[in-house]
Design a protein around this motif. Structure first.
Motif, short mmCIF file in Angstrom:
data_model
loop_
_atom_site.label_atom_id
_atom_site.label_comp_id
_atom_site.label_asym_id
_atom_site.label_seq_id
_atom_site.Cartn_x
_atom_site.Cartn_y
_atom_site.Cartn_z
N ALA A 278 0.84 -1.21 0.00
CA ALA A 278 0.00 0.00 0.00
C ALA A 278 0.87 1.26 0.00
CB ALA A 278 -0.94 0.00 1.21
N LEU A 279 1.91 1.26 0.81
CA LEU A 279 2.80 2.43 0.86
C LEU A 279 3.57 2.60 -0.45
CD1 LEU A 279 4.19 2.00 4.49
CD2 LEU A 279 2.57 3.74 3.68
N THR A 280 3.99 1.49 -1.04
CA THR A 280 4.69 1.55 -2.33
C THR A 280 3.76 2.08 -3.42
OG1 THR A 280 6.12 -0.27 -1.66
CG2 THR A 280 5.98 0.18 -4.01
N GLU A 281 2.54 1.59 -3.44
CA GLU A 281 1.55 2.07 -4.42
C GLU A 281 1.32 3.57 -4.24
OE1 GLU A 281 -1.53 2.29 -7.33
OE2 GLU A 281 0.08 0.85 -7.00
N ARG A 282 1.22 4.01 -3.02
CA ARG A 282 1.02 5.43 -2.73
C ARG A 282 2.18 6.25 -3.31
NH1 ARG A 282 -2.44 7.73 0.38
NH2 ARG A 282 -2.10 9.73 1.36
N GLY A 283 3.40 5.78 -3.11
CA GLY A 283 4.56 6.47 -3.65
C GLY A 283 4.58 6.48 -5.17
N GLU A 284 4.18 5.35 -5.77
CA GLU A 284 4.16 5.27 -7.23
C GLU A 284 3.10 6.17 -7.85
OE1 GLU A 284 3.71 1.10 -7.98
OE2 GLU A 284 5.81 0.66 -7.51
N GLN A 285 2.11 6.54 -7.07
CA GLN A 285 1.04 7.43 -7.56
C GLN A 285 1.36 8.90 -7.29
OE1 GLN A 285 -1.45 6.35 -9.46
NE2 GLN A 285 -0.54 4.34 -9.25
N GLY A 286 2.59 9.18 -6.88
CA GLY A 286 3.02 10.56 -6.72
C GLY A 286 2.88 11.15 -5.33
N ARG A 287 2.46 10.36 -4.38
CA ARG A 287 2.36 10.83 -2.99
C ARG A 287 3.56 10.28 -2.23
NH1 ARG A 287 -4.02 10.51 -1.47
NH2 ARG A 287 -4.76 11.70 -3.25
N ALA A 288 4.52 11.13 -2.03
CA ALA A 288 5.81 10.71 -1.48
C ALA A 288 5.67 9.96 -0.15
CB ALA A 288 6.70 11.93 -1.29
N VAL A 289 6.33 8.84 -0.09
CA VAL A 289 6.43 8.05 1.14
C VAL A 289 7.91 7.76 1.32
CG1 VAL A 289 5.82 5.91 2.30
CG2 VAL A 289 4.18 6.99 0.76
N ARG A 290 8.49 8.33 2.36
CA ARG A 290 9.91 8.08 2.61
C ARG A 290 10.08 6.72 3.26
NH1 ARG A 290 13.17 13.13 4.76
NH2 ARG A 290 14.50 12.72 2.98
N TRP A 291 10.99 5.95 2.75
CA TRP A 291 11.36 4.64 3.28
C TRP A 291 10.14 3.75 3.55
CZ3 TRP A 291 13.67 8.67 6.57
CH2 TRP A 291 14.89 9.12 6.06
N PRO A 292 9.37 3.41 2.51
CA PRO A 292 8.16 2.62 2.73
C PRO A 292 8.42 1.28 3.41
CG PRO A 292 8.70 2.76 0.39
CD PRO A 292 9.62 3.69 1.10
N ALA A 293 9.57 0.67 3.16
CA ALA A 293 9.87 -0.62 3.80
C ALA A 293 10.00 -0.45 5.31
CB ALA A 293 11.14 -1.22 3.21
N LEU A 294 10.76 0.55 5.72
CA LEU A 294 10.94 0.80 7.15
C LEU A 294 9.62 1.19 7.81
CD1 LEU A 294 12.76 1.07 9.62
CD2 LEU A 294 13.25 3.43 8.89
N VAL A 295 8.85 2.04 7.13
CA VAL A 295 7.56 2.46 7.67
C VAL A 295 6.62 1.25 7.82
CG1 VAL A 295 5.50 3.87 7.23
CG2 VAL A 295 7.77 4.83 6.81
N ASP B 140 6.91 -12.10 21.90
CA ASP B 140 5.96 -12.09 20.78
C ASP B 140 6.11 -10.81 19.97
OD1 ASP B 140 5.01 -14.55 21.48
OD2 ASP B 140 3.11 -13.83 22.29
N MET B 141 6.36 -9.70 20.65
CA MET B 141 6.55 -8.43 19.93
C MET B 141 7.79 -8.53 19.03
SD MET B 141 5.40 -5.53 22.69
CE MET B 141 6.41 -6.09 24.04
N LEU B 142 8.81 -9.20 19.53
CA LEU B 142 10.02 -9.41 18.73
C LEU B 142 9.70 -10.28 17.51
CD1 LEU B 142 13.10 -9.16 18.33
CD2 LEU B 142 13.32 -11.20 19.76
N PHE B 143 8.94 -11.36 17.69
CA PHE B 143 8.57 -12.22 16.57
C PHE B 143 7.72 -11.46 15.55
CE2 PHE B 143 9.83 -15.99 19.01
CZ PHE B 143 10.46 -16.69 18.01
N ASN B 144 6.82 -10.61 16.02
CA ASN B 144 6.00 -9.83 15.11
C ASN B 144 6.87 -8.93 14.24
OD1 ASN B 144 3.89 -11.02 16.48
ND2 ASN B 144 3.44 -9.22 17.71
N THR B 145 7.83 -8.28 14.87
CA THR B 145 8.74 -7.38 14.14
C THR B 145 9.63 -8.18 13.19
OG1 THR B 145 8.70 -5.88 16.02
CG2 THR B 145 10.46 -5.56 14.40
N LEU B 146 10.11 -9.32 13.65
CA LEU B 146 10.93 -10.20 12.81
C LEU B 146 10.15 -10.68 11.60
CD1 LEU B 146 13.55 -11.86 12.37
CD2 LEU B 146 12.50 -13.64 13.78
N ALA B 147 8.89 -11.04 11.81
CA ALA B 147 8.04 -11.48 10.71
C ALA B 147 7.86 -10.37 9.69
CB ALA B 147 6.68 -11.93 11.24
N ALA B 148 7.61 -9.16 10.17
CA ALA B 148 7.43 -8.01 9.28
C ALA B 148 8.70 -7.76 8.48
CB ALA B 148 7.04 -6.77 10.08
N ALA B 149 9.83 -7.74 9.17
CA ALA B 149 11.10 -7.48 8.50
C ALA B 149 11.43 -8.56 7.47
CB ALA B 149 12.22 -7.36 9.53
#
Length: 182
Positions: free
Chosen positions: A110-127, A155-164
């Motif tokens: 979703a963030l990547t699509e937003r950036g591709e449509q001209g609405r700047a999103v800095r570091w979409p992967a990190l966000v 569990d919070m660590l696993f959630n973040t690890l899964a996202a990354a």
């Protein structure tokens, strides 16, 4: 389009919201679900179905065009590493990797699509990783109020690890795609 930059972005955010709703809804019946999954055969079937959903999500998002041999090699290599990690984890840890991996894929797309449509999103992967991690923290905080659930910082660590893991795998596949097609 208003707040959203495109219909695709709106659909991706709707999918992310559906995943969050499913995670939150599962908090109420997790005891029953745990009892049901105590049977190894049922657990294997449910895990297999969930894994198929993850694969479908990744393929739908990451392989929208005919993949090259290099892309397929990266995709299968990533899948093998993730599968091996999943097989070594407990059922609870697996569920975190699946739930939050899929959530991160939708948010990043979703963030990547937003950036591709001209609405700047800095570091979409990190966000995407940070948003997913924040949702994981909220999930754990909700569990503080539930008598049959346990707050667990691991569990919070696993959630973040899964996202990354999900986002980085997508980025690697995307980079291979760009380098091969140039």
């Amino acid at each position: 389009m208003g707040f959203f930059s495109s219909r695709r972005e709106r659909r991706l955010w709707a999918c992310a919201l559906a995943v969050v709703a499913t995670i939150v809804a599962s908090l109420g019946f997790s005891g029953t679900l745990t009892d049901l999954l105590a049977d190894d055969n049922v657990a294997a079937i449910v895990f297999g179905l969930a894994l198929l959903l993850v694969v479908a999500t990744i393929l739908t998002d990451g392989l929208q065009s005919k993949p090259t041999h290099a892309e397929m090699a990266v995709a299968f290599g990533s899948a093998a590493v993730i599968l091996m990690a999943l097989l070594r984890l407990t059922l609870a840890e697996r569920s975190h990797l699946i739930e939050y991996g899929v959530l991160a894929i939708f948010i990043h797309a979703a963030l990547t699509e937003r950036g591709e449509q001209g609405r700047a999103v800095r570091w979409p992967a990190l966000v995407a990783i940070l948003i997913t991690a924040a949702i994981g923290v909220i999930d754990e905080l909700i569990q503080l109020t539930l008598p049959h659930r346990v707050f667990d910082p691991v569990d919070m660590l696993f959630n973040t690890l899964a996202a990354a893991t999900a986002v980085v795998s997508g980025l690697v596949l995307s980079r291979v795609r760009r380098s091969v097609r140039v």
